[in-house]
Scaffold this motif. Structure first.
Motif, PDB file in Angstrom:
ATOM      1  N   VAL A  38     -21.109   6.586 -35.864  1.00  0.00           N
ATOM      2  CA  VAL A  38     -21.506   5.904 -34.613  1.00  0.00           C
ATOM      3  C   VAL A  38     -21.110   4.395 -34.652  1.00  0.00           C
ATOM      4  CG1 VAL A  38     -23.339   5.593 -33.089  1.00  0.00           C
ATOM      5  CG2 VAL A  38     -23.201   7.960 -34.246  1.00  0.00           C
ATOM      6  N   THR A  39     -20.476   3.907 -33.796  1.00  0.00           N
ATOM      7  CA  THR A  39     -20.277   2.374 -33.709  1.00  0.00           C
ATOM      8  C   THR A  39     -21.223   1.828 -32.496  1.00  0.00           C
ATOM      9  OG1 THR A  39     -17.888   2.707 -34.417  1.00  0.00           O
ATOM     10  CG2 THR A  39     -18.570   0.586 -33.455  1.00  0.00           C
ATOM     11  N   LEU A  40     -22.247   0.875 -33.027  1.00  0.00           N
ATOM     12  CA  LEU A  40     -23.211   0.183 -32.006  1.00  0.00           C
ATOM     13  C   LEU A  40     -22.704  -1.071 -31.980  1.00  0.00           C
ATOM     14  CD1 LEU A  40     -26.261   1.789 -33.962  1.00  0.00           C
ATOM     15  CD2 LEU A  40     -25.214   2.650 -31.887  1.00  0.00           C
ATOM     16  N   GLU A  41     -23.297  -1.934 -31.020  1.00  0.00           N
ATOM     17  CA  GLU A  41     -23.199  -3.286 -30.578  1.00  0.00           C
ATOM     18  C   GLU A  41     -24.545  -3.677 -30.425  1.00  0.00           C
ATOM     19  OE1 GLU A  41     -21.921  -6.102 -27.042  1.00  0.00           O
ATOM     20  OE2 GLU A  41     -20.120  -4.679 -28.027  1.00  0.00           O
TER      21      GLU A  41
ATOM     22  N   ARG B  57     -22.948   3.216 -38.293  1.00  0.00           N
ATOM     23  CA  ARG B  57     -23.952   4.158 -38.822  1.00  0.00           C
ATOM     24  C   ARG B  57     -23.132   5.421 -39.141  1.00  0.00           C
ATOM     25  NH1 ARG B  57     -29.650   3.080 -36.151  1.00  0.00           N
ATOM     26  NH2 ARG B  57     -29.749   0.692 -36.318  1.00  0.00           N
ATOM     27  N   THR B  58     -23.398   5.750 -40.443  1.00  0.00           N
ATOM     28  CA  THR B  58     -22.859   7.254 -40.515  1.00  0.00           C
ATOM     29  C   THR B  58     -23.709   8.407 -40.811  1.00  0.00           C
ATOM     30  OG1 THR B  58     -22.750   6.659 -42.872  1.00  0.00           O
ATOM     31  CG2 THR B  58     -20.447   6.247 -41.642  1.00  0.00           C
ATOM     32  N   PHE B  59     -23.645   9.437 -40.512  1.00  0.00           N
ATOM     33  CA  PHE B  59     -24.624  10.542 -40.601  1.00  0.00           C
ATOM     34  C   PHE B  59     -23.891  11.683 -41.060  1.00  0.00           C
ATOM     35  CE2 PHE B  59     -25.936   7.918 -36.986  1.00  0.00           C
ATOM     36  CZ  PHE B  59     -27.286   7.716 -37.139  1.00  0.00           C
TER      37      PHE B  59
ATOM     38  N   GLY C  83     -25.307   6.074 -44.304  1.00  0.00           N
ATOM     39  CA  GLY C  83     -24.920   4.911 -44.371  1.00  0.00           C
ATOM     40  C   GLY C  83     -24.988   3.811 -43.190  1.00  0.00           C
ATOM     41  N   ARG C  84     -24.937   2.769 -43.351  1.00  0.00           N
ATOM     42  CA  ARG C  84     -24.902   1.618 -42.437  1.00  0.00           C
ATOM     43  C   ARG C  84     -24.211   0.450 -42.597  1.00  0.00           C
ATOM     44  NH1 ARG C  84     -30.627  -0.742 -40.237  1.00  0.00           N
ATOM     45  NH2 ARG C  84     -30.904   1.536 -39.362  1.00  0.00           N
ATOM     46  N   LEU C  85     -23.319   0.135 -41.949  1.00  0.00           N
ATOM     47  CA  LEU C  85     -22.399  -1.214 -42.089  1.00  0.00           C
ATOM     48  C   LEU C  85     -22.434  -2.142 -40.931  1.00  0.00           C
ATOM     49  CD1 LEU C  85     -20.374  -2.459 -43.635  1.00  0.00           C
ATOM     50  CD2 LEU C  85     -18.612  -0.972 -42.364  1.00  0.00           C
ATOM     51  N   LYS C  86     -22.870  -3.231 -41.441  1.00  0.00           N
ATOM     52  CA  LYS C  86     -23.084  -4.190 -40.417  1.00  0.00           C
ATOM     53  C   LYS C  86     -22.047  -5.397 -40.347  1.00  0.00           C
ATOM     54  CE  LYS C  86     -28.017  -4.135 -40.218  1.00  0.00           C
ATOM     55  NZ  LYS C  86     -29.460  -4.758 -40.191  1.00  0.00           N
ATOM     56  N   PHE C  87     -21.632  -6.003 -39.258  1.00  0.00           N
ATOM     57  CA  PHE C  87     -20.612  -6.874 -39.366  1.00  0.00           C
ATOM     58  C   PHE C  87     -21.337  -7.982 -38.218  1.00  0.00           C
ATOM     59  CE2 PHE C  87     -18.225  -3.037 -39.249  1.00  0.00           C
ATOM     60  CZ  PHE C  87     -17.286  -3.142 -40.217  1.00  0.00           C
TER      61      PHE C  87
END
Length: 110
Positions: free
Chosen positions: A80-83, A91-93, A102-106
């Motif tokens: 899931v890609t969030l803004e 975020r991955t599930f 997991g969570r990856l922030k840019f």
């Protein structure tokens, strides 16, 4: 009735018989090994457990003002890609259990 008695094999014939027996033994063992490997592979495919399908109702809480940009599936993961406030976050599930993996922030450089 008379019985026919086979003459004793010569030394060369006995060696040939022994060689044929040895080759047949090798061929038989190789065939048995191949059949066993195929049966093991079939059994593994039939009886391996990947976990049972579980019906789960999950509510993921997003930060205030977050917007879902896109969703996708990658292997056995739900992506899931969030803004969130101008920054992008992924975020991955786990697709089977829907637990967060997991969570990856840019973020933009100042």
């Amino acid at each position: 009735m008379t019985e026919t008695i086979a003459p004793e094999p010569t030394q060369e014939q006995a060696a040939l018989f022994a060689r044929v027996r040895r080759l047949m033994l090798i061929a038989g063992l190789t065939t048995a090994l191949a059949v066993a490997a195929v049966l093991i592979a079939i059994g593994y495919r039939l009886f391996r457990t990947e976990g049972s399908a579980v019906n789960t109702d999950t509510t993921a809480v997003l930060p205030k003002g977050a917007r879902i940009v896109s969703t996708g599936v990658a292997g056995d993961r739900l992506v899931v890609t969030l803004e969130v406030g101008g920054a992008t976050e992924i975020r991955t599930f786990d697709a089977h259990t829907l637990k967060a993996t997991g969570r990856l922030k840019f973020a933009n450089e100042p």
